[in-house]
Design a protein around this motif. Structure first.
Motif, PDB file in Angstrom:
ATOM      1  N   VAL A 283      47.677  31.562  42.891  1.00  0.00           N
ATOM      2  CA  VAL A 283      47.122  32.542  41.963  1.00  0.00           C
ATOM      3  C   VAL A 283      46.085  33.331  42.744  1.00  0.00           C
ATOM      4  O   VAL A 283      45.105  32.758  43.230  1.00  0.00           O
ATOM      5  CB  VAL A 283      46.449  31.876  40.750  1.00  0.00           C
ATOM      6  N   GLU A 284      46.317  34.627  42.880  1.00  0.00           N
ATOM      7  CA  GLU A 284      45.379  35.489  43.584  1.00  0.00           C
ATOM      8  C   GLU A 284      44.551  36.244  42.546  1.00  0.00           C
ATOM      9  O   GLU A 284      45.084  37.065  41.798  1.00  0.00           O
ATOM     10  CB  GLU A 284      46.119  36.477  44.492  1.00  0.00           C
ATOM     11  N   VAL A 285      43.272  35.928  42.489  1.00  0.00           N
ATOM     12  CA  VAL A 285      42.381  36.584  41.535  1.00  0.00           C
ATOM     13  C   VAL A 285      41.627  37.696  42.259  1.00  0.00           C
ATOM     14  O   VAL A 285      40.849  37.436  43.179  1.00  0.00           O
ATOM     15  CB  VAL A 285      41.390  35.576  40.915  1.00  0.00           C
ATOM     16  N   LEU A 286      41.860  38.942  41.832  1.00  0.00           N
ATOM     17  CA  LEU A 286      41.303  40.113  42.498  1.00  0.00           C
ATOM     18  C   LEU A 286      40.268  40.800  41.620  1.00  0.00           C
ATOM     19  O   LEU A 286      40.217  40.566  40.402  1.00  0.00           O
ATOM     20  CB  LEU A 286      42.425  41.109  42.821  1.00  0.00           C
ATOM     21  N   THR A 287      39.460  41.631  42.244  1.00  0.00           N
ATOM     22  CA  THR A 287      38.569  42.479  41.463  1.00  0.00           C
ATOM     23  C   THR A 287      39.420  43.470  40.679  1.00  0.00           C
ATOM     24  O   THR A 287      40.607  43.680  40.967  1.00  0.00           O
ATOM     25  CB  THR A 287      37.585  43.242  42.357  1.00  0.00           C
ATOM     26  N   GLU A 288      38.830  44.117  39.685  1.00  0.00           N
ATOM     27  CA  GLU A 288      39.568  45.075  38.869  1.00  0.00           C
ATOM     28  C   GLU A 288      40.163  46.190  39.721  1.00  0.00           C
ATOM     29  O   GLU A 288      41.321  46.594  39.534  1.00  0.00           O
ATOM     30  CB  GLU A 288      38.652  45.668  37.791  1.00  0.00           C
ATOM     31  N   GLU A 289      39.388  46.672  40.679  1.00  0.00           N
ATOM     32  CA  GLU A 289      39.857  47.766  41.529  1.00  0.00           C
ATOM     33  C   GLU A 289      41.012  47.301  42.427  1.00  0.00           C
ATOM     34  O   GLU A 289      42.015  48.005  42.591  1.00  0.00           O
ATOM     35  CB  GLU A 289      38.714  48.305  42.392  1.00  0.00           C
TER      36      GLU A 289
END
Length: 304
Positions: A186-192
């Motif tokens: 699971v790759e959790v990224l910033t909104e941008e």
């Protein structure tokens, strides 16, 4: 414990901690009580056996106290479980498809990925589907787990990732030979970062379309790209190679041309390569487009 990566961590960890503490207290108490009885009532002090009448008070105590503890365990568990079934209305929807031995994640805009990519601090509802055997969707860091049963379309989990980063996601139900290798991230990224990835504008380099199809459909879980043996034949050098196959129980020699490769994808049990088991690979008929099939063949041409 208590890492705060999702809203469910505190409830699940509190339940776990409560059960562990109670278990340790009971283990230590009963162990010392057993040792006391061994010493207090050993044979040299009581050579003649005596009949001891039961105690109603003692029986009530050791019935009521464990009963209360079991109710408390249930209450802690129920309190942490209920929020897991209350999905926020604004949750982003993703579909997870499990097959031997990999996951594919499909998004509402048509994007597919072998990894689950999500934005931080955004509720995500994951619809769970299995196409072959029983699997289980498990993200330990988020305290999220649910079975994936073939034919059952009412399976889902939801979570909110509170911290950016990469987290393990794997199958927690034995599903065959390569069950232990059914692991992704699971790759959790910033909104941008997520918006750039979701819209396909991330600067990650261009990848071969055929390889993407193979990765998204867990093909390389069974078929290596470097010639190494696996559950199925390696893709390396397969195109144009003479291959011994079983057709209706009889061995034949075929050339692995484009037509053969496409038949093997759509009807995998019709011409099984000698030395490999029948019935392992599921058909991809209706799951892959003509363009997907052509992309696979074009990519395999590059694996000399």
């Amino acid at each position: 414990m208590f890492n705060g990566t999702s809203p469910f961590v505190e409830g699940v960890d509190n339940t776990f901690l409560f059960i562990i503490v109670i278990s340790l207290i009971l283990l230590i108490s009963l162990t010392f009580l057993m040792i006391y009885f061994i010493v207090r009532y050993r044979k040299d002090k009581h050579p003649e056996a005596a009949q001891i009448e039961g105690s109603t008070t003692l029986e009530i105590v050791w019935t009521v106290i464990p009963g209360i503890l079991v109710i408390l365990m249930f209450w802690f568990g129920w309190k942490s479980y209920v929020p897991m079934r209350e999905v926020p209305a604004d949750a982003m929807k993703v579909t997870s498809v499990a097959r031997m031995w990999g996951f594919t994640f499909n998004y509402e805009n048509g994007k597919s990925s072998p990894k689950l990519v999500v934005p931080v601090n955004k509720p995500v509802r994951v619809q769970l589907e299995a196409v072959d055997v029983l699997h289980a969707f498990y993200i330990p860091a988020f305290r999220v787990k649910n079975d994936m049963v073939p034919g059952n379309n009412d399976q889902w989990v939801w979570f909110t990732a509170n911290k950016t980063g990469s987290y393990d996601l794997f199958c927690a139900e034995y599903c065959g030979t390569l069950h232990s290798a059914m692991i992704t991230k699971v790759e959790v990224l910033t909104e941008e970062e997520f918006t750039a990835w979701y819209e396909g504008t991330e600067l990650s380099g261009e990848q071969n379309a055929g390889l993407t199809v193979l990765q998204n459909n867990a093909c390389i879980a069974c078929h290596s790209l470097d010639g190494a043996p696996g559950v199925g034949p390696s893709f390396k050098g397969i195109l144009g190679r003479e291959t011994r196959v079983l057709v209706d129980g009889k061995e034949q020699t075929l050339v692995a041309d484009e037509e053969y490769l496409i038949r093997s994808i759509l009807k995998p049990d019709s011409e099984v390569v000698s030395g490999y088991p029948k019935g392992i690979m599921q058909t991809y008929e209706g799951r892959l487009s003509d363009q997907d099939l052509q992309n696979i063949v074009d990519y395999l041409k590059t694996l000399k």
